[in-house]
Design an enzyme around this catalytic site. Sequence first.
Site: not given
Ligand code: NAP
Length: 257
Positions: A161
């Site tokens: 990650y």
């Molecule tokens: P989340 O609700 O789990 O969202 C992740 C999104 O990515 C979902 O819509 C998922 O949709 C999609 N996804 C995952 N694998 C995919 C694939 N192979 N193809 C297409 N879509 C895919 O979590 P989130 O926190 O909102 O994450 C969004 C971004 O923020 C990510 O890049 C994550 O690394 C980043 N981030 C999150 C945090 C945190 O604390 N939450 C902190 C720093 C960065 P499907 O499952 O429907 O495909």
Amino acid sequence: MTGGPAAPLKGKVALITGASSGIGAAAAQVFARQGAVVVLAARRGSRLSQLVDDLRRTGAEARYHVVDVRDGEEIRRVVDLTVQQYGSLDVAFNNAGAGIDKTPLHLIDDAAYELIMGTNARGTWNCLRYEIAAMLAGGGGAIVNTSSVGGLVASAAGAPYIASKHAVIGLTKAAAVEYAPHGIRVNAIAPGLTRSEMVEEWFALNPAGEKRAFASAPQARAADPQEVAEAAAWLCSDLASFVTGATLTVDGGRTAW
Ligand code: NAP
């Protein structure tokens, strides 16, 4: 209401990946409220369909495509369809991401490594190359990639990650430098811990862990997904016209500590 006075994305055609939940779903609402036409992509079609229905009820123009960002041909198809349907691709928020795996580095298997690098690094690459081609043809655009504080500093999030989110920042800088002369801006956001569903579930199971996570953080809380989405929307808008190659931390001061 869309397209009102506070509509910095008015008329822009925006592709948002990872739009089925969390930050991406919040971005779909924020971008549409700011006047954008929104094209949503992720793997869970039922979630996207519901979101598009909700957006259309507010008067927004929205549609969705079921896509796996690890597959470049699927991204090419979505970008092509978007240009055919709306005439251009002006803005992209490359936000799809696969999560944290706290397995110690020497025990992580190839499949887990490939899943995380394939989604976060290769997925961003797939999006950039086809979005940039469309934006070159359309005369410019703005792209925001979702990295993480894990793209700036190491943590217990797991080596793949951390590596993948550093790669997102590298791709962002390289693309920003290469395409600035063509009117394409490319930036990254680096969110800190954000209340996605997965994080909420973890907090529910580990209330003590939640307290510990913020004991020494300046704002002492997690972000709401909308707070992160607002930062991405600003970077995508012409309000950020002189910002490119930047990584905007949206972390309540966590990395300033
Ligand atoms: P989340 O609700 O789990 O969202 C992740 C999104 O990515 C979902 O819509 C998922 O949709 C999609 N996804 C995952 N694998 C995919 C694939 N192979 N193809 C297409 N879509 C895919 O979590 P989130 O926190 O909102 O994450 C969004 C971004 O923020 C990510 O890049 C994550 O690394 C980043 N981030 C999150 C945090 C945190 O604390 N939450 C902190 C720093 C960065 P499907 O499952 O429907 O495909």
